[in-house]
Write a protein that holds these residues in place. Structure first.
Motif, mmCIF file in Angstrom:
data_model
loop_
_atom_site.group_PDB
_atom_site.id
_atom_site.type_symbol
_atom_site.label_atom_id
_atom_site.label_comp_id
_atom_site.label_asym_id
_atom_site.label_seq_id
_atom_site.Cartn_x
_atom_site.Cartn_y
_atom_site.Cartn_z
ATOM 1 N N UNK A 190 0.665 -1.227 -0.080
ATOM 2 C CA UNK A 190 0.005 -0.011 0.000
ATOM 3 C C UNK A 190 0.868 1.425 0.160
ATOM 4 N N UNK A 191 1.630 1.365 -1.061
ATOM 5 C CA UNK A 191 2.519 2.510 -1.093
ATOM 6 C C UNK A 191 3.077 2.614 -2.596
ATOM 7 N N UNK A 192 3.421 3.881 -2.796
ATOM 8 C CA UNK A 192 3.956 3.989 -4.364
ATOM 9 C C UNK A 192 5.365 3.858 -4.424
ATOM 10 N N UNK A 193 6.220 3.415 -3.460
ATOM 11 C CA UNK A 193 7.654 3.502 -3.862
ATOM 12 C C UNK A 193 8.199 2.023 -4.132
ATOM 13 N N UNK A 194 8.798 1.961 -5.207
ATOM 14 C CA UNK A 194 9.461 0.412 -5.502
ATOM 15 C C UNK A 194 10.479 0.125 -4.331
ATOM 16 N N UNK A 230 8.521 14.875 -3.292
ATOM 17 C CA UNK A 230 7.272 14.889 -2.499
ATOM 18 C C UNK A 230 6.330 13.693 -2.708
ATOM 19 N N UNK A 231 6.342 13.253 -3.724
ATOM 20 C CA UNK A 231 5.232 12.094 -4.035
ATOM 21 C C UNK A 231 5.795 10.821 -5.053
ATOM 22 N N UNK A 232 5.597 9.654 -4.831
ATOM 23 C CA UNK A 232 5.853 8.478 -5.432
ATOM 24 C C UNK A 232 4.512 8.007 -5.932
ATOM 25 N N UNK A 233 4.297 7.761 -7.425
ATOM 26 C CA UNK A 233 3.070 7.180 -7.869
ATOM 27 C C UNK A 233 3.543 5.679 -8.575
ATOM 28 N N UNK A 234 2.580 4.689 -8.428
ATOM 29 C CA UNK A 234 2.609 3.642 -9.050
ATOM 30 C C UNK A 234 1.644 2.969 -9.335
ATOM 31 N N UNK A 235 1.422 2.051 -10.332
ATOM 32 C CA UNK A 235 0.618 1.278 -10.776
ATOM 33 C C UNK A 235 0.684 -0.280 -10.362
ATOM 34 N N UNK A 295 3.145 9.779 -0.168
ATOM 35 C CA UNK A 295 3.470 11.331 0.251
ATOM 36 C C UNK A 295 4.501 11.492 1.034
ATOM 37 N N UNK A 296 5.646 12.093 0.598
ATOM 38 C CA UNK A 296 6.781 12.126 1.259
ATOM 39 C C UNK A 296 6.749 13.381 2.475
ATOM 40 N N UNK A 297 6.132 13.547 3.568
ATOM 41 C CA UNK A 297 6.108 14.765 4.338
ATOM 42 C C UNK A 297 7.541 15.162 4.554
#
Length: 144
Positions: free
Chosen positions: A26-30, A93-98, A122-124
C-alpha cells in the motif's frame, strides 16, 4: 491471558507499529533493483472483527518494477495475492505507481483481479511518509 493484558499488548503493538511502519503493497515506492521489502501487519488476538494479519513481500526486478506478494489471515478468509508493480513517478514529495495482480482465497475457488491500481507515497519529510492505494477489485470473470 486476561482481557486487560490483551488490551495492553494491543496498545503497545499499535504505538510501536507506527514508529516503524512501512508498507510494500500500500505505497507507491518501489523496492529498487535487487532489494526486498518486507512488511508485517498484525491483528493481535483477532481484536478487530473485520481485521486481518498479513505479510507483504516486494522484490525489485528493476529500479521501478517489483514483484509483490502478500498472504493474509483473517475471518476464515485466508487469501494470497501476486502481482507486478510499476513506479512511474519518483519525485521528492510524491511517488506514484500502478500494479496488476490477482488474489485467491484458500477456502474456496474465488479469485479477484486487482485492476486498475494507483498506489501513492506522500513524503512529508525524510522520516515521515504516508502511503495508500486506490484499487478496483473485480471477480475472475472481470465483473465488479
Amino acid at each position: 491471558m486476561t482481557k486487560t493484558a490483551r488490551k495492553i499488548i494491543l496498545l503497545f503493538s499499535f504505538l510501536f507499529s507506527h514508529l516503524f511502519a512501512n508498507g510494500a503493497y500500500d505505497g507507491g515506492t518501489s523496492a529498487g533493483k535487487g532489494n526486498f521489502d518486507i512488511s508485517l501487519t498484525l491483528n493481535p488476538f483477532n481484536y478487530f472483527n473485520q481485521g486481518q494479519s498479513y505479510t507483504i513481500i516486494g522484490y525489485g526486478i528493476t529500479k521501478n518494477i517489483d514483484f509483490h506478494f502478500y498472504y493474509s489471515i483473517g475471518n476464515k478468509l485466508d487469501n494470497y495475492y501476486a502481482g507486478i508493480f510499476y513506479q512511474f513517478i519518483n519525485h521528492e514529495r510524491i511517488d506514484l505507481s500502478t500494479a496488476l495482480g490477482i488474489r485467491k482465497f484458500t477456502s474456496n475457488t474465488l479469485s479477484n483481479y486487482f485492476l486498475p491500481q494507483l498506489l501513492y507515497t506522500i513524503k512529508l519529510n525524510n522520516k515521515f511518509k504516508i502511503g495508500g492505494s486506490f484499487v478496483d477489485v473485480r471477480n475472475k470473470n472481470m465483473n465488479s
